[in-house]
Design a protein around this motif. Sequence first.
Motif, PDB file in Angstrom:
ATOM      1  N   GLU A  31      40.671  28.785  28.229  1.00  0.00           N
ATOM      2  CA  GLU A  31      40.424  27.455  28.810  1.00  0.00           C
ATOM      3  C   GLU A  31      41.727  26.772  29.231  1.00  0.00           C
ATOM      4  OE1 GLU A  31      38.232  24.494  30.191  1.00  0.00           O
ATOM      5  OE2 GLU A  31      39.471  23.817  28.499  1.00  0.00           O
ATOM      6  N   PRO A  32      42.707  26.624  28.278  1.00  0.00           N
ATOM      7  CA  PRO A  32      43.939  25.934  28.688  1.00  0.00           C
ATOM      8  C   PRO A  32      44.702  26.659  29.792  1.00  0.00           C
ATOM      9  CG  PRO A  32      44.069  26.660  26.386  1.00  0.00           C
ATOM     10  CD  PRO A  32      42.669  26.899  26.831  1.00  0.00           C
ATOM     11  N   LEU A  33      44.682  27.995  29.765  1.00  0.00           N
ATOM     12  CA  LEU A  33      45.428  28.721  30.808  1.00  0.00           C
ATOM     13  C   LEU A  33      44.765  28.566  32.169  1.00  0.00           C
ATOM     14  CD1 LEU A  33      46.479  31.974  28.922  1.00  0.00           C
ATOM     15  CD2 LEU A  33      47.998  30.267  29.967  1.00  0.00           C
ATOM     16  N   LYS A  34      43.442  28.671  32.198  1.00  0.00           N
ATOM     17  CA  LYS A  34      42.753  28.515  33.485  1.00  0.00           C
ATOM     18  C   LYS A  34      42.848  27.065  33.970  1.00  0.00           C
ATOM     19  CE  LYS A  34      39.922  32.604  33.512  1.00  0.00           C
ATOM     20  NZ  LYS A  34      38.753  33.325  33.075  1.00  0.00           N
ATOM     21  N   ARG A  35      42.856  26.101  33.024  1.00  0.00           N
ATOM     22  CA  ARG A  35      43.006  24.697  33.418  1.00  0.00           C
ATOM     23  C   ARG A  35      44.377  24.484  34.061  1.00  0.00           C
ATOM     24  NH1 ARG A  35      43.556  21.320  29.188  1.00  0.00           N
ATOM     25  NH2 ARG A  35      42.091  22.562  27.993  1.00  0.00           N
ATOM     26  N   ARG A  36      45.401  25.099  33.467  1.00  0.00           N
ATOM     27  CA  ARG A  36      46.752  24.985  34.025  1.00  0.00           C
ATOM     28  C   ARG A  36      46.815  25.600  35.419  1.00  0.00           C
ATOM     29  NH1 ARG A  36      52.429  24.655  32.267  1.00  0.00           N
ATOM     30  NH2 ARG A  36      51.922  23.967  30.187  1.00  0.00           N
ATOM     31  N   LEU A  37      46.115  26.737  35.567  1.00  0.00           N
ATOM     32  CA  LEU A  37      46.070  27.397  36.877  1.00  0.00           C
ATOM     33  C   LEU A  37      45.397  26.480  37.906  1.00  0.00           C
ATOM     34  CD1 LEU A  37      46.223  29.833  38.814  1.00  0.00           C
ATOM     35  CD2 LEU A  37      44.237  30.809  37.674  1.00  0.00           C
ATOM     36  N   VAL A  38      44.273  25.874  37.512  1.00  0.00           N
ATOM     37  CA  VAL A  38      43.558  24.982  38.438  1.00  0.00           C
ATOM     38  C   VAL A  38      44.460  23.809  38.836  1.00  0.00           C
ATOM     39  CG1 VAL A  38      41.600  23.375  38.623  1.00  0.00           C
ATOM     40  CG2 VAL A  38      41.263  25.636  37.618  1.00  0.00           C
ATOM     41  N   GLU A  39      45.196  23.259  37.841  1.00  0.00           N
ATOM     42  CA  GLU A  39      46.125  22.151  38.150  1.00  0.00           C
ATOM     43  C   GLU A  39      47.203  22.602  39.122  1.00  0.00           C
ATOM     44  OE1 GLU A  39      47.562  20.717  34.386  1.00  0.00           O
ATOM     45  OE2 GLU A  39      45.525  20.052  33.863  1.00  0.00           O
ATOM     46  N   GLN A  40      47.708  23.806  38.891  1.00  0.00           N
ATOM     47  CA  GLN A  40      48.770  24.329  39.774  1.00  0.00           C
ATOM     48  C   GLN A  40      48.256  24.528  41.203  1.00  0.00           C
ATOM     49  OE1 GLN A  40      51.605  27.403  38.373  1.00  0.00           O
ATOM     50  NE2 GLN A  40      50.902  28.626  40.093  1.00  0.00           N
ATOM     51  N   VAL A  41      46.999  24.977  41.330  1.00  0.00           N
ATOM     52  CA  VAL A  41      46.421  25.195  42.664  1.00  0.00           C
ATOM     53  C   VAL A  41      46.340  23.867  43.420  1.00  0.00           C
ATOM     54  CG1 VAL A  41      44.341  25.956  43.899  1.00  0.00           C
ATOM     55  CG2 VAL A  41      45.151  27.247  41.927  1.00  0.00           C
TER      56      VAL A  41
END
Length: 217
Positions: A31-41
């Motif tokens: 969850e936190p890693l994919k959330r960070r990825l979404v923020e980066q996108v």
Amino acid sequence: MTRPTPYIPALRFDWLTRFYDPILRATLKEEPLKRRLVEQVGLRSGQRVLDLGCGTATLTIMLARACPEAEIVGLDGDPRALAIGRDKVARAGLRVELHEGIAQEAPFPPASFDRVVSSLVFHHLDTDAKRAALARARDLLRPGGELHVLDWGRAGSTLMRLAFLSVQLLDGFRTTGDNVRGRLPALIAEAGFEGVAETHRARTMFGVMSLYRATRP
Ligand SMILES: C[S@@+](CC[C@H](N)C(=O)[O-])C[C@H]1O[C@@H](n2cnc3c(N)ncnc32)[C@H](O)[C@@H]1O
């Protein structure tokens, strides 16, 4: 004669695919890693994004929730993972397109996406397939478009190198070697991307997960 499957399923064996979501939730900082990825996108209204190797569509759904006015498209080679993903998308009531297809031959017009995103897919591809998938991602992006990748990265310590052996035993040494040796950034650059950067590293019980970004010139 049966042809070899042109992709490695999410947990290597078809019968494990239905357990992919709960296993990933329990074992990785998903969850936190994919959330960070979404923020980066950093998706904005009207942009078109491709989730390459979307699997069961967890990230695809997070992208759609983060920016409902963006156009979200997922592609995966595995019909079983896509069936789970389609069910999740329908239950979430989101507008997301999911297609069956191989990353190296992603069936979309050139320069038709603003972002290509991929999570936990490149360690399923051998070096040639990585090169082909990255070249395809580059062609699918508009000039100035961005590639964002989350996947296993350079181990960086003996402990993380040993931890990663469990992933290699499951997913294979041939496809995971580039990742753990930290070769993904070089392969991304070789495919014609600029400004390739590792933006985040997270230690997990199975090794280091890295987040990368790059721009199509
Ligand atoms: C570990 S799963 C990751 C799924 C999803 N992106 C996530 O983060 O949960 C890897 C996915 O890549 C897909 N895959 C592997 N090789 C592929 C290829 N060459 N083309 C398209 N999909 C591929 C598999 O079918 C699987 O669904």
